[in-house]
Design a protein around this motif. Structure first.
Motif, short mmCIF file in Angstrom:
data_model
loop_
_atom_site.label_atom_id
_atom_site.label_comp_id
_atom_site.label_asym_id
_atom_site.label_seq_id
_atom_site.Cartn_x
_atom_site.Cartn_y
_atom_site.Cartn_z
N TYR B 17 0.88 -1.18 0.00
CA TYR B 17 0.00 0.00 0.00
C TYR B 17 0.91 1.21 0.00
O TYR B 17 1.56 1.49 1.00
CB TYR B 17 -0.93 0.00 1.21
CG TYR B 17 -1.95 -1.12 1.15
CD1 TYR B 17 -2.99 -1.06 0.22
CD2 TYR B 17 -1.87 -2.22 1.98
CE1 TYR B 17 -3.92 -2.08 0.13
CE2 TYR B 17 -2.80 -3.25 1.91
CZ TYR B 17 -3.82 -3.16 0.98
OH TYR B 17 -4.74 -4.17 0.88
N ALA B 22 2.39 -4.45 3.28
CA ALA B 22 1.49 -5.11 4.22
C ALA B 22 1.85 -6.60 4.29
O ALA B 22 1.80 -7.21 5.36
CB ALA B 22 0.04 -4.94 3.79
N LYS B 46 -1.99 -10.72 8.33
CA LYS B 46 -2.74 -11.98 8.24
C LYS B 46 -3.95 -11.84 7.31
O LYS B 46 -4.14 -12.64 6.39
CB LYS B 46 -3.23 -12.40 9.64
CG LYS B 46 -2.14 -12.51 10.68
CD LYS B 46 -2.68 -12.96 12.02
CE LYS B 46 -3.66 -12.00 12.68
NZ LYS B 46 -3.09 -10.72 13.10
N THR B 48 -4.55 -9.59 5.08
CA THR B 48 -4.12 -9.31 3.72
C THR B 48 -3.71 -10.60 3.01
O THR B 48 -4.09 -10.84 1.86
CB THR B 48 -2.96 -8.30 3.73
OG1 THR B 48 -3.35 -7.18 4.52
CG2 THR B 48 -2.62 -7.84 2.33
#
Ligand SMILES: Nc1ncnc2c1ncn2[C@@H]1O[C@H](COP(=O)(O)OP(=O)(O)O)[C@@H](O)[C@H]1O
Ligand SMILES: [Mg+2]
Lengths: 366, 308
Positions: B17, B22, B46, B48
């Motif tokens: 991002y 992430a 997690k 993501t």
């Protein structure tokens, strides 16, 4: 197909169980109608001034003038020169000019079956669509009455026997189609925009994206459910109008329903676009409000379009709401047929197609 | 028990991002029939990771296979064989349990018996209730029911028990273990180490977008060089050097609780008490225990799972 029905059903259930929304979407238009109707209902809100240029000066042409005059919605202004009449039309002093050319009587008397019908020139101002359309319909009905008198001996061609005399337009008659158009606008445009944006925000759509459900099935179900709901709501408002104010639908219900459907589709598509471009559900509401507010005031919902300032006229005439109100009004007030409302149907159709294309490009599950 | 047939294979998944990673290059395999846990603090990546596997987020690099299907290309096929419960979902609040299950069932080519599913999820009493009126645990079980309605092979559960009371958590644990019994493969995320320990056959520990360990819970704990932990509170910020205490392999702790890891419990304990007495400091809430997954995490990152 099962998904389509289930989603339609779900949407209907959600709507019917949402008492608050159900109440206000119905109560507001009815309240508005009753308020405005009671205050202004009995005034003669709608009238059409028609310039009448009689160049034939015959009993026949007098008769036509009399028929027109008999209608309370028409005030007839006799003018001797066609040029003067057309100037008045341009300035908006009259909304329509009917010209009776020389030879009108002779032609009427001698007309035989296989001859082409006589063509009566009627001039109108394109910027005054709503009123001139109503005026045209009134003239058409008068001419129709004349032809009928002539064709009296041949009862096979009996057309609608209800003459123009029945047409006595009050403000409430003008108002009710406007209110129905307003409901269609706000329930669909604002309703769809708000609901879809909030479902997206709350992750409801995202969860569905995790299944094998297709976006077009979802959208089709939304449309179906809203068409049913809107049809029903429009019907309820018309019933109330009928019972409380004795407003009647002069045209065919089929035409009326067709335009309710066209309007619903057009505004729903615009609602989907708003939902697509709004970043948050909080912004969907204001965007929809920003668009609907001027439309309600410019689109002929409460006031005739002819009362709008000159510079706004071009804008007014591309608004879908203007065409929807015109079509509903003419169907209800004048009894226009679907065929005679081709322009309105086409413009609304154009909006539907255009808006759905844009909506499908901007639709997002999340 | 799980065979070693691979059913999910993630290869170097990356999600960015802006310039924040992430998920930063994650590889793992999930075997058919096992319960696979992603354990890590909030913000570890997690959700993501899981949402990339189910097609709700597009990886910026890397890919994964579900069975023989590539998540970049065969998403429609994948959706038929997976069931998902997302961390943050709300459902149509005005529908009833039964209605929403029927609706979700209609989205798929085939589905299992809905009354049975409602029974399995312990929602029979509530089948005619509106979703709005359900408790947190009931809503969560409904979310899992929706994930199961089309009889998927693989079930993804994102923090299924977060925010639930202890009893509702236990009920959910039973449900997960039951699903495993039925031969489903389950991938779940959690930040509760006890939950991971109870439910998971294998655990991947995630932190800051990376996978820092992957093994069975037993092996993870066993591989921690220290097998005991000493926990205590101590008065104020007294000049007390924990490093001086004998036998300590690692120092951890969060807020005012100190944790010492050691292989020699007796030596460390004696030394701790002596040192405290010498300096006239008062130890409170002193306790010893065997090391847990929590300690594995602290050991590897120097931070607690709960710090986030
Ligand atoms: N849509 C997003 N935009 C920006 N940052 C995001 C987005 N989604 C997640 N993140 C960030 O990525 C990191 C990992 O988030 P997430 O996968 O939800 O963690 P977990 O589920 O382990 O708590 C967090 O720091 C979070 O703030
Ligand atoms: Mg998460």
């Amino acid at each position: 197909m099962r998904a389509y029905w289930q989603l339609t059903l779900a949407q209907l259930r959600i709507f019917l169980r949402n008492r608050q929304v159900l109440f206000w979407t119905l109560a507001f238009p009815i309240f508005l109608m009753v308020m405005l109707g009671s205050f202004l209902g009995n005034g003669n809100g709608m009238s059409v001034t028609i310039g009448y240029v009689d160049q034939d000066h015959s009993p026949q042409s007098k008769q036509l003038a009399d028929i027109l005059k008999k209608n309370e919605a028409i005030s007839l202004e006799k003018t001797s020169s066609k040029k003067d009449a057309l100037d008045q039309l341009k300035q908006g002093d009259v909304q329509l000019v009917v010209e009776v050319p020389k030879g009108y009587e002779k032609r009427m008397k001698n007309s035989s079956q296989n001859e082409k019908p006589f063509t009566l020139p009627v001039f109108y101002n394109e910027t005054d669509m709503a009123v001139s359309q109503i005026g045209q319909q009134l003239v058409y009905n008068a001419v129709d009455a004349v032809s009928k008198q002539k064709a009296d001996y041949k009862p096979a061609v009996v057309i609608n026997p209800k003459g123009v005399e029945a047409l006595n337009l009050r403000y409430i008659d003008f108002l009710v189609p406007g209110i129905v158009a307003m409901m269609i606008l706000s329930n669909n445009m604002n309703g769809v925009a708000g609901q879809i944006a909030s479902w997206r925000e709350r992750g409801i759509l995202r969860r569905m994206q995790g299944t094998t459900l297709k976006a077009h099935t979802f959208i089709a179900a939304q449309i179906t459910a809203r068409l049913m709901l809107n049809g029903l709501q429009a019907l309820i408002v018309l019933m109330v109008a009928r019972l409380v104010f004795d407003v009647e639908v002069r045209g065919s219900w089929l035409t009326l329903v067709s335009f309710v459907i066209l309007g619903t589709l057009a505004f729903m598509a615009i609602g989907f676009i708003i939902a697509g471009i709004a970043k948050t559900p909080e912004s969907a509401g204001p965007i929809a409000g920003f668009l609907s507010f001027p439309m309600l005031f410019l689109g002929g919902v409460f006031f005739p379009i002819k009362n709008m300032p000159e510079f706004l006229q071009p804008i007014v005439h591309i608004l879908p709401i203007a065409h929807l109100t015109t079509a509903l009004r003419e169907t209800m007030n004048v009894g226009a047929t679907f065929m005679s409302l081709g322009t309105e149907a086409l413009v609304l159709g154009g909006w539907i197609i255009g808006a759905f294309i844009v909506a499908s490009l901007t639709f997002k599950w999340e | 028990m799980s065979s070693h047939e691979t059913i999910i294979k993630a290869e170097h998944l990356v999600k960015r991002y802006g310039d924040f990673y992430a998920v930063n290059g994650v590889d793992f395999e999930v075997h058919r029939g096992e319960v696979f846990g992603l354990l890590g603090p909030n913000g570890a990546g997690k959700t993501t990771t899981l949402e990339m596997l189910v097609g709700l987020r597009k990886p910026d690099a890397g890919t994964a296979w579900i069975g023989e299907f590539d998540i970049r290309k065969d998403l429609e096929r994948i959706k038929e064989v997976i069931g998902v419960q997302l961390q943050s979902t709300t459902l149509f609040e005005l529908l009833t349990v039964e209605e929403i299950l029927k609706m979700y069932a209609s989205f798929y080519p085939k589905h299992i018996s809905i009354p049975e599913l409602i029974e399995d999820m312990i929602l029979t009493d509530k089948r005619k209730s509106r979703i709005k009126s359900l408790s947190g645990g009931q809503k969560q079980r409904l979310a899992i029911a929706l994930a199961l309605v089309h009889d998927p092979w693989i079930i993804f559960l994102d923090e299924p028990t977060t925010g639930l009371d202890p009893q509702a958590r236990r009920t959910l644990w039973d449900i997960v273990l039951n699903l495993k019994q039925k031969g489903k493969t389950i991938m779940l995320t959690t930040h509760y180490m006890d939950e991971a320990h109870v439910l998971c056959d294998r655990i991947a520990i995630m932190d800051q977008g990376k996978m820092i360990a992957l093994d069975t819970p037993e092996n993870l704990v066993k591989n921690l060089q220290s097998d005991s932990a000493v926990e205590f509170r101590i008065d104020e910020s007294a000049p007390f050097h924990l490093e001086e205490i004998k036998g300590v392999t690692q120092i951890g702790g969060h807020k005012d609780v100190q944790v010492l890891y050691t292989d020699n419990l007796q030596e460390t304990l004696t030394s701790l008490i002596e040192t405290a007495s010498e300096k006239g400091l008062k130890l409170t809430d002193l306790q010893t225990r065997t090391a847990t997954l929590e300690d594995v995490f602290i050991h590897m990152t120097g931070r607690s799972l709960r710090e986030g």
